[in-house]
Design a protein around this motif. Structure first.
Motif, PDB file in Angstrom:
ATOM      1  N   GLU A 225     -39.955 -60.536  -0.556  1.00  0.00           N
ATOM      2  CA  GLU A 225     -41.344 -61.070  -0.441  1.00  0.00           C
ATOM      3  C   GLU A 225     -41.441 -62.489  -1.047  1.00  0.00           C
ATOM      4  N   CYS A 226     -40.256 -63.162  -1.176  1.00  0.00           N
ATOM      5  CA  CYS A 226     -40.237 -64.891  -1.501  1.00  0.00           C
ATOM      6  C   CYS A 226     -39.140 -65.387  -0.507  1.00  0.00           C
ATOM      7  N   MET A 227     -39.205 -66.820  -0.589  1.00  0.00           N
ATOM      8  CA  MET A 227     -38.291 -67.362   0.324  1.00  0.00           C
ATOM      9  C   MET A 227     -37.673 -68.542  -0.551  1.00  0.00           C
ATOM     10  N   GLN A 228     -36.640 -69.091   0.055  1.00  0.00           N
ATOM     11  CA  GLN A 228     -36.083 -70.243  -0.499  1.00  0.00           C
ATOM     12  C   GLN A 228     -35.105 -71.199   0.461  1.00  0.00           C
ATOM     13  N   TRP A 229     -35.386 -72.348   0.585  1.00  0.00           N
ATOM     14  CA  TRP A 229     -34.524 -73.343   1.229  1.00  0.00           C
ATOM     15  C   TRP A 229     -33.398 -73.051   1.061  1.00  0.00           C
ATOM     16  N   SER A 230     -32.536 -72.910   2.243  1.00  0.00           N
ATOM     17  CA  SER A 230     -31.077 -72.695   2.346  1.00  0.00           C
ATOM     18  C   SER A 230     -30.096 -73.621   3.375  1.00  0.00           C
ATOM     19  N   GLY A 231     -29.883 -74.837   3.048  1.00  0.00           N
ATOM     20  CA  GLY A 231     -29.403 -75.577   4.081  1.00  0.00           C
ATOM     21  C   GLY A 231     -29.929 -76.406   5.139  1.00  0.00           C
ATOM     22  N   ASP A 232     -30.584 -75.297   6.213  1.00  0.00           N
ATOM     23  CA  ASP A 232     -31.507 -76.175   7.119  1.00  0.00           C
ATOM     24  C   ASP A 232     -32.577 -75.054   7.320  1.00  0.00           C
ATOM     25  N   HIS A 233     -32.708 -73.843   6.695  1.00  0.00           N
ATOM     26  CA  HIS A 233     -33.898 -73.222   6.943  1.00  0.00           C
ATOM     27  C   HIS A 233     -34.517 -72.387   5.725  1.00  0.00           C
ATOM     28  N   TYR A 234     -35.472 -71.755   5.920  1.00  0.00           N
ATOM     29  CA  TYR A 234     -36.046 -70.920   4.601  1.00  0.00           C
ATOM     30  C   TYR A 234     -35.418 -69.545   4.754  1.00  0.00           C
ATOM     31  N   GLU A 235     -35.005 -69.090   3.823  1.00  0.00           N
ATOM     32  CA  GLU A 235     -34.515 -67.592   3.800  1.00  0.00           C
ATOM     33  C   GLU A 235     -34.985 -66.780   2.710  1.00  0.00           C
ATOM     34  N   LEU A 236     -35.406 -65.619   3.178  1.00  0.00           N
ATOM     35  CA  LEU A 236     -36.236 -64.630   2.691  1.00  0.00           C
ATOM     36  C   LEU A 236     -35.201 -64.137   1.634  1.00  0.00           C
ATOM     37  N   VAL A 237     -35.924 -63.902   0.167  1.00  0.00           N
ATOM     38  CA  VAL A 237     -35.026 -63.673  -1.020  1.00  0.00           C
ATOM     39  C   VAL A 237     -35.966 -62.694  -1.590  1.00  0.00           C
ATOM     40  N   CYS A 239     -37.968 -62.055  -4.933  1.00  0.00           N
ATOM     41  CA  CYS A 239     -38.529 -62.953  -5.821  1.00  0.00           C
ATOM     42  C   CYS A 239     -37.930 -63.216  -7.130  1.00  0.00           C
ATOM     43  N   ASP A 240     -37.252 -62.188  -7.861  1.00  0.00           N
ATOM     44  CA  ASP A 240     -36.477 -62.535  -9.114  1.00  0.00           C
ATOM     45  C   ASP A 240     -35.010 -62.694  -8.655  1.00  0.00           C
ATOM     46  N   GLU A 241     -34.646 -62.628  -7.533  1.00  0.00           N
ATOM     47  CA  GLU A 241     -33.156 -62.860  -7.273  1.00  0.00           C
ATOM     48  C   GLU A 241     -32.993 -63.988  -6.096  1.00  0.00           C
ATOM     49  N   PRO A 242     -32.872 -65.062  -6.482  1.00  0.00           N
ATOM     50  CA  PRO A 242     -32.538 -66.284  -5.645  1.00  0.00           C
ATOM     51  C   PRO A 242     -31.280 -66.265  -5.130  1.00  0.00           C
ATOM     52  N   ILE A 243     -30.977 -67.109  -4.090  1.00  0.00           N
ATOM     53  CA  ILE A 243     -29.619 -67.299  -3.570  1.00  0.00           C
ATOM     54  C   ILE A 243     -28.733 -67.598  -4.671  1.00  0.00           C
ATOM     55  N   LYS A 244     -27.650 -67.130  -4.865  1.00  0.00           N
ATOM     56  CA  LYS A 244     -26.414 -67.707  -6.055  1.00  0.00           C
ATOM     57  C   LYS A 244     -26.292 -69.166  -5.745  1.00  0.00           C
ATOM     58  N   GLY A 245     -26.541 -69.851  -6.831  1.00  0.00           N
ATOM     59  CA  GLY A 245     -25.852 -71.143  -6.871  1.00  0.00           C
ATOM     60  C   GLY A 245     -26.947 -72.121  -5.954  1.00  0.00           C
ATOM     61  N   ASN A 246     -27.997 -71.742  -5.636  1.00  0.00           N
ATOM     62  CA  ASN A 246     -28.961 -72.400  -4.886  1.00  0.00           C
ATOM     63  C   ASN A 246     -30.128 -72.765  -5.786  1.00  0.00           C
ATOM     64  N   LEU A 247     -30.288 -74.289  -5.836  1.00  0.00           N
ATOM     65  CA  LEU A 247     -31.253 -74.732  -7.164  1.00  0.00           C
ATOM     66  C   LEU A 247     -32.624 -74.812  -6.632  1.00  0.00           C
ATOM     67  N   ASN A 248     -32.718 -74.695  -5.238  1.00  0.00           N
ATOM     68  CA  ASN A 248     -34.137 -75.058  -4.493  1.00  0.00           C
ATOM     69  C   ASN A 248     -35.048 -73.976  -4.969  1.00  0.00           C
ATOM     70  N   GLU A 249     -36.454 -74.415  -4.973  1.00  0.00           N
ATOM     71  CA  GLU A 249     -37.415 -73.839  -5.485  1.00  0.00           C
ATOM     72  C   GLU A 249     -37.634 -72.131  -4.647  1.00  0.00           C
ATOM     73  N   VAL A 250     -38.007 -71.127  -5.506  1.00  0.00           N
ATOM     74  CA  VAL A 250     -38.486 -69.904  -4.921  1.00  0.00           C
ATOM     75  C   VAL A 250     -40.121 -69.790  -4.861  1.00  0.00           C
ATOM     76  N   PHE A 251     -40.515 -69.386  -3.742  1.00  0.00           N
ATOM     77  CA  PHE A 251     -41.716 -69.271  -3.688  1.00  0.00           C
ATOM     78  C   PHE A 251     -42.204 -68.284  -2.824  1.00  0.00           C
ATOM     79  N   PRO A 252     -43.685 -67.759  -2.748  1.00  0.00           N
ATOM     80  CA  PRO A 252     -43.917 -66.520  -1.821  1.00  0.00           C
ATOM     81  C   PRO A 252     -43.759 -66.851  -0.408  1.00  0.00           C
TER      82      PRO A 252
END
Length: 327
Positions: A225-237, A239-252
């Motif tokens: 139910e959340c998303m995080q910018w990953s390289g060139d697009h937003y990826e669904l993640v 909410c309490d488990e961001p992409i490993k090593g990705n420091l971009n903000e996680v939001f709804p």
């Protein structure tokens, strides 16, 4: 409410709500009740005449391409009136995705505080949070749920109320619950009083069973139910488990942003519609580089927060890759 729950859409709705209030009872209601470009130009001069706010002055220069000077009002000519057309359309609800500068200038004209967006989502108070929630409810009140989804929900609730012999303890792991659900009798899903009399009916019964099982498993599993910018697009993640090593903000999750992409642009890429309106956007990456996007997203680069603007021929000529560099 956590800061990340305040979206750019909330910011736009807050501006719209402030506009409705200001045009009825504000000090400059005569300019806002009839938001012609001429009235908006007059209001702009009034708002900036004694305005020393750094962010507001940056917004003015970004919107009009020249800094505000109270002694040079004649700079507001025909081109500036044309630019204010976008603010007028935003106030009247005639544009779905206005540019970031349009939104920021509109916030100044109705004197929404706090502003701009990065301050709004950090400093919003309880009273304004209540207003945002009301606006969200209002915006969603017209959306109807499909009748077949309601029927599915009713069937699931009826299933949970009626089955007593197949109750699963909460302490069991998810896999056990799924395995147990497979043991549910056919009568739970298909209301038949006798065995099917043909292969076609048997296939229909089996299909209904499998569909019911799939639905229960789907509802039981956690969803992203959340998303995080990953390289060139937003990826669904999660909410309490961001992409490993990705420091971009996680939001709804925002369905509009899921189609937002960073793209490659070459000197041969078509970036304009027949009316010369740009449909490719850019944001500064550094003093010597820009990133290109297929839309304006939420108005800010997800990588460094730089303002996203419509591309121009000047930007293309300076920053687009040469076509002979394609691999």
């Amino acid at each position: 409410m956590p800061m990340s729950n305040i979206t750019f859409e909330d910011y736009k709705n807050a501006i719209k709500a402030k506009y409705e209030k200001e045009k009825e009872e504000g000090d400059y209601s005569n300019n806002l009740s009839s938001p012609t470009t001429a009235n908006l130009r007059k209001l702009c001069i009034k708002r900036f005449a004694s305005n020393t706010d750094k962010d507001d002055l940056i917004t003015f220069e970004s919107f009009f391409d020249f800094p505000f000077d109270k002694d040079k009002r004649n700079l507001f000519g025909g081109d500036e009136l044309n630019k204010l057309e976008s603010v007028k359309r935003f106030f009247k609800g005639k544009t779905e995705n206005p540019a970031d500068e349009t939104i920021q200038l509109a916030a100044i004209l109705v004197d929404l505080r706090p502003r701009p967006f990065n301050k709004f989502r950090k400093q919003i108070d309880e009273e304004d949070l209540e207003l945002i929630n009301e606006l969200r409810i209002t915006n969603n009140s017209g959306k109807e749920v499909a009748s077949n989804n309601l029927n599915v929900q009713e069937e699931i609730e009826g299933l949970n109320d009626s089955k007593t012999d197949d109750v699963v303890e909460d302490s069991q792991p998810l896999q056990s619950k799924e395995a147990e659900s497979v043991k549910m009798p056919i009568s739970t899903f298909v209301n038949i009083s006798e065995k099917p009399k043909s292969k076609k009916l048997r296939y229909l019964a089996i299909t209904a069973i499998l569909a019911g099982l799939g639905l229960i498993i789907y509802l039981a599993l956690p969803h992203k139910e959340c998303m995080q910018w990953s390289g060139d697009h937003y990826e669904l993640v999660y909410c309490d488990e961001p992409i490993k090593g990705n420091l971009n903000e996680v939001f709804p999750k925002d369905n509009y942003l899921l189609s937002f992409r960073k793209i490659k642009v070459y000197d041969t890429t078509n970036c304009f519609r027949p009316n010369k309106e740009a449909f490719i956007w850019y944001a500064r990456k550094s003093s010597t580089e820009v990133d290109f996007f297929n839309g304006n997203g939420n108005g800010r680069s997800p990588e460094n927060g730089a303002t996203i603007k419509p591309v121009t021929n000047y930007i293309l000529g300076r920053y687009a890759e040469k076509s002979n560099s394609k691999k």
